[in-house]
Every structure is written in structure tokens, then in C-alpha cells.
Design an enzyme around this catalytic site. Sequence first.
Site, PDB file in Angstrom:
ATOM      1  N   CYS A 245      -9.007 -19.556 -28.741  1.00 41.76           N
ATOM      2  CA  CYS A 245     -10.204 -19.487 -27.885  1.00 41.76           C
ATOM      3  C   CYS A 245     -11.109 -18.291 -28.123  1.00 41.76           C
ATOM      4  CB  CYS A 245      -9.772 -19.515 -26.422  1.00 41.76           C
ATOM      5  SG  CYS A 245      -9.128 -21.119 -25.949  1.00 41.76           S
TER       6      CYS A 245
HETATM    7  P1  NAD Z   1      -6.338 -28.736 -29.272  1.00 43.21           P
HETATM    8  O1  NAD Z   1      -7.031 -28.534 -30.549  1.00 43.21           O
HETATM    9  O2  NAD Z   1      -4.969 -28.211 -29.066  1.00 43.21           O
HETATM   10  O3  NAD Z   1      -6.315 -30.290 -28.903  1.00 43.21           O
HETATM   11  C1  NAD Z   1      -7.432 -31.113 -28.898  1.00 43.21           C
HETATM   12  C2  NAD Z   1      -6.988 -32.561 -28.922  1.00 43.21           C
HETATM   13  O4  NAD Z   1      -8.138 -33.408 -28.845  1.00 43.21           O
HETATM   14  C3  NAD Z   1      -6.260 -32.963 -30.224  1.00 43.21           C
HETATM   15  O5  NAD Z   1      -5.036 -33.574 -29.905  1.00 43.21           O
HETATM   16  C4  NAD Z   1      -7.214 -33.958 -30.895  1.00 43.21           C
HETATM   17  O6  NAD Z   1      -6.560 -34.954 -31.650  1.00 43.21           O
HETATM   18  C5  NAD Z   1      -7.922 -34.534 -29.691  1.00 43.21           C
HETATM   19  N1  NAD Z   1      -9.210 -35.174 -29.982  1.00 43.21           N
HETATM   20  C6  NAD Z   1     -10.191 -34.763 -30.801  1.00 43.21           C
HETATM   21  N2  NAD Z   1     -11.224 -35.627 -30.768  1.00 43.21           N
HETATM   22  C7  NAD Z   1     -10.887 -36.606 -29.887  1.00 43.21           C
HETATM   23  C8  NAD Z   1     -11.533 -37.765 -29.413  1.00 43.21           C
HETATM   24  N3  NAD Z   1     -12.759 -38.096 -29.799  1.00 43.21           N
HETATM   25  N4  NAD Z   1     -10.893 -38.545 -28.515  1.00 43.21           N
HETATM   26  C9  NAD Z   1      -9.641 -38.231 -28.105  1.00 43.21           C
HETATM   27  N5  NAD Z   1      -8.987 -37.137 -28.509  1.00 43.21           N
HETATM   28  C10 NAD Z   1      -9.595 -36.339 -29.396  1.00 43.21           C
HETATM   29  O7  NAD Z   1      -7.322 -28.135 -28.163  1.00 43.21           O
HETATM   30  P2  NAD Z   1      -6.962 -27.222 -26.907  1.00 43.21           P
HETATM   31  O8  NAD Z   1      -6.452 -25.904 -27.367  1.00 43.21           O
HETATM   32  O9  NAD Z   1      -6.191 -28.004 -25.919  1.00 43.21           O
HETATM   33  O10 NAD Z   1      -8.449 -26.961 -26.331  1.00 43.21           O
HETATM   34  C11 NAD Z   1      -9.216 -27.990 -25.765  1.00 43.21           C
HETATM   35  C12 NAD Z   1     -10.430 -27.361 -25.124  1.00 43.21           C
HETATM   36  O11 NAD Z   1     -10.034 -26.488 -24.078  1.00 43.21           O
HETATM   37  C13 NAD Z   1     -11.274 -26.505 -26.072  1.00 43.21           C
HETATM   38  O12 NAD Z   1     -12.628 -26.615 -25.735  1.00 43.21           O
HETATM   39  C14 NAD Z   1     -10.780 -25.099 -25.809  1.00 43.21           C
HETATM   40  O13 NAD Z   1     -11.751 -24.123 -26.102  1.00 43.21           O
HETATM   41  C15 NAD Z   1     -10.501 -25.154 -24.328  1.00 43.21           C
HETATM   42  N6  NAD Z   1      -9.474 -24.213 -23.861  1.00 43.21           N
HETATM   43  C16 NAD Z   1      -8.342 -23.990 -24.615  1.00 43.21           C
HETATM   44  C17 NAD Z   1      -7.366 -23.106 -24.148  1.00 43.21           C
HETATM   45  C18 NAD Z   1      -6.149 -22.818 -24.963  1.00 43.21           C
HETATM   46  O14 NAD Z   1      -5.464 -21.819 -24.654  1.00 43.21           O
HETATM   47  N7  NAD Z   1      -5.803 -23.584 -25.964  1.00 43.21           N
HETATM   48  C19 NAD Z   1      -7.547 -22.447 -22.907  1.00 43.21           C
HETATM   49  C20 NAD Z   1      -8.687 -22.729 -22.168  1.00 43.21           C
HETATM   50  C21 NAD Z   1      -9.647 -23.609 -22.634  1.00 43.21           C
END
Ligand code: NAD
Length: 423
Positions: free
Chosen positions: A265
Site C-alpha cells: 500500500c
Molecule cells: P490483492 O492484490 O491482494 O488482491 C486483489 C484481488 O482482486 C486478486 O485476487 C485479483 O485476482 C482480484 N481481481 C482483480 N481484478 C478483478 C476483477 N475484475 N474482478 C474480480 N476480481 C478481480 O489486493 P489487496 O491487497 O487485497 O488490496 C485491494 C485493495 O485494497 C487495493 O486498492 C489496496 O490498495 C487496498 N488496501 C489494501 C490493504 C492491504 O494491506 N493489502 C490495506 C488497505 C487497503
Amino acid sequence: MSKNIVIIGTGYVGLVTGACFAKVGNTITFVDIDKEKIDMINKGVVPFYEPGLDNLLSSYRGKINATVDYKVIKDNDITFVCVGTPSKDDGSIDLIHVKQAVENIGGILKEINRWHHVVIKSTVLPGTTEKILLPILEKKSGKNATMDFGLSMNPEFLREGTAVYDFLNADRIVIGANDERSADELVNLYKSFSLKIFKTSITTAEMIKYASNAFLATKISFVNEIGNMCKKLGIDAYEVADGMGLDKRIGRAFLDSGIGWGGSCFPKDLDALISWAKMIGEEHRIISSVVEVNKRQPLKMIDLLKKHVPNLNGKTIGVLGLAFKPNTDDIRGSRAVPVVNQLLKEKAVVKAFDPKAMENFKKMFLQIKYCSSAEEALDSDAVLVLTKWEEFKKLDFTGKIVIDGRRLLEAKKTARIYEGVCW
Ligand code: NAD
């Protein structure tokens, strides 16, 4: 009242959000484009390492389903968008996944005749939900936001490694909505967790997320700059942080100096904020400096190492820790990446160990040796501590040169030579 919820995207945020909502009685359907992940979730297997999440998923399996088919939205009340929002090469935010998800949702909304609520949980820049995602939803569905469907923004603040705990014990839930029905529905949904709720507009909610991450990263880069001065003067930067932290206006959290921040992030969110500030013609001096300081900080490890091993060519360097922090297998933005890159540039032989992240690191670095135990990595000319895994505390560093980026003070007790990066 319990709800039927769809979670789009089964990464850290999506899977934790769904599992926690299942825990308080809701029914969850996960949707992802990654079929392999979906199959794993349906078997009760978590596709990545996150403490406590496997237990939660298996405890509430009866309330959880997973599919690649967006049509499930038809039979549900609320859809959370939790897909990734990575950076493009120029640092700007890449909305490809979130736009794709919202297009698919819009297509399904067209086919349903009752109010459905779409919640954007992915981190997106201020204005994105209203100016980019809402028009996509309206165009694809042929319906009007507020009247025919709800739209809100609910940023997530969990940390990998403690994600389940953080979700269930969040300091606040930010609910950004421009209509009362959407706001009320989210307030009711979160009621079961008894957490502090902060209601605001959609755009403000988006900004709160970026401002929070930028501020936390600023605290770390700031304390690292102080820590570098402390190191020169023989002062323990942690004692300084303890003294500073007693001031309620400052607080002790996020004042641990080391080799900098990483993860999935902070790096991409700060890059996106800088790129967006440029686009809207606003200054970004502090945030840009925060990023600059963070780029240089891991290389302090190499400077300290060369004090004791001046020529790294052909020397074996043990690397303890590859994950960006303990208790995760995520290596996105890990400080181990620039450190290992520099070691390889200087022709060192790298022997690395991480309890969980080696498989992910192998996708980036095939040319280093991966050890089957931390002890094996210790058999080197010098050892670098890059992630503070609990198990490293028990290692015997007798006779070793240890350069510590994460304040593993246990190493100091037995090492022949010990250098902390800011202490
Ligand atoms: P990630 O990369 O771990 O997972 C994202 C998932 O989305 C993947 O499984 C991918 O296959 C799926 N995906 C992509 N395109 C898709 C679609 N069109 N339809 C369905 N699924 C789809 O992401 P994450 O770390 O969980 O982060 C998600 C969001 O939350 C981001 O915007 C991130 O900035 C935010 N966020 C992350 C964290 C963290 O600690 N990881 C904390 C707060 C906020």
C-alpha cells in the site's frame, strides 16, 4: 439484520472483509477472476499467508461461497469492490481492475429490479468513485445512482500480518456516502462490530485513506532521518522515540526507525498521490521527500556492511527476512528487494531465508540461494536482518557480523560485530 454480501476481489482486503462479515452472521459470496483462488477458497484454503484467516474461513464455511461468476450479484443485497489498485510505470494509479469490476457490476444491475448497494473498498484517489466509477455504473446499468442503486466508499485500514485483528478492532470505520440510504445501510452493517463510525462524503472518504497512509509513511521516514543522525552520534533512536512518544500530540506508534516502509500500500499510494497532486497542479514536497528518504534508507544496510566487509565481491551474505514485514508472505515493496539488488550488483553471493516469503521472492530473484533454515543463512561472511520474524530471536549469532535493520536486539547479545541501522 444479516445481509447477503458479494465481495469482488479475494486478496488481503476482500477475503478478510468477507470472513469478518460472515463471523457476525452475514452470508458471503466471493467473486474473483482468478479461478485457482476461487477453487482454493471453496476448499477452505486461504491462497496467501495471513494469521487467523484460515480459522475464520473454516469456522464460517457454511456462510461462505466463492465463484468467478458476477451473476451472483443478482441474489445479493450489497457488493463490495476490493480489487487491487496498483501503480502504472509512471507511478500513477492503475484503475484497470476497479473499472473492469464496476463495468461487470453495472451489467448485472441492468438485470435486477430492486435497489442494490455498491461499496468501493479499493483505495482510489479522491473523485474516482463519483467521476469515473459512478458514470460507468450508470452507463452499464442504464439506471441512476441513489434512486436505483446505492453507491458508497468505505476505505480499508487493515495491516497485513494482523489483518483480521485490525478489521475487527479498527480505530474507525469511514463511511463515505452522498445519500442517506447508502450511509445508513453501511452503518447498520458495521453495527455488529461496535466500532467508531465516521460518516462523510464519498470524496472525503477517499482522501482520508490517502492522507492517513501518507501521514504514517511520513512518520516513519521522519524518524528514520532522525535515526540516521542518532546513529552518527551514538544515540539510541528508540530511546529518543520513547521520549518523543510520551507527548500525546506525537504518540509512540510508527516511530520505530529501521530500513523503511514497504508493502502493497504505502509505496503505490504515495506514488499515486504525488502523481495526482502533479495532475491537479498542487505541491507535494513533503510526500515526495518521504518517498526519497525511504528509497535511500535500505541502502544504509550496505554502507554499514561495508564498514566491516569492504569488498563484497565473492563474499557470502546471509539475508534474514524477505517479506515486507513479519507474519506475511507478501514481498510487495519489501526493503529486501533494493538490498538484495545492491548485494548482487556488488557481486556478493546471497543466501536468504524467510519463513513464508521465499516462494514469492523466487519470482523476482532466481539467482540467489534460498536456505531451508535460518541457521543455514547464518553460515555466511556477514548477516543482514531485514524482517523481524519472531523465530529469528532464538538464533545463535555467536561469532557473526550482524547488520540489523529491524532492531533484533537478541542478535546483539551473541554477535561478534553488531550494527543497528539507527541505533
Ligand atoms: P490483492 O492484490 O491482494 O488482491 C486483489 C484481488 O482482486 C486478486 O485476487 C485479483 O485476482 C482480484 N481481481 C482483480 N481484478 C478483478 C476483477 N475484475 N474482478 C474480480 N476480481 C478481480 O489486493 P489487496 O491487497 O487485497 O488490496 C485491494 C485493495 O485494497 C487495493 O486498492 C489496496 O490498495 C487496498 N488496501 C489494501 C490493504 C492491504 O494491506 N493489502 C490495506 C488497505 C487497503
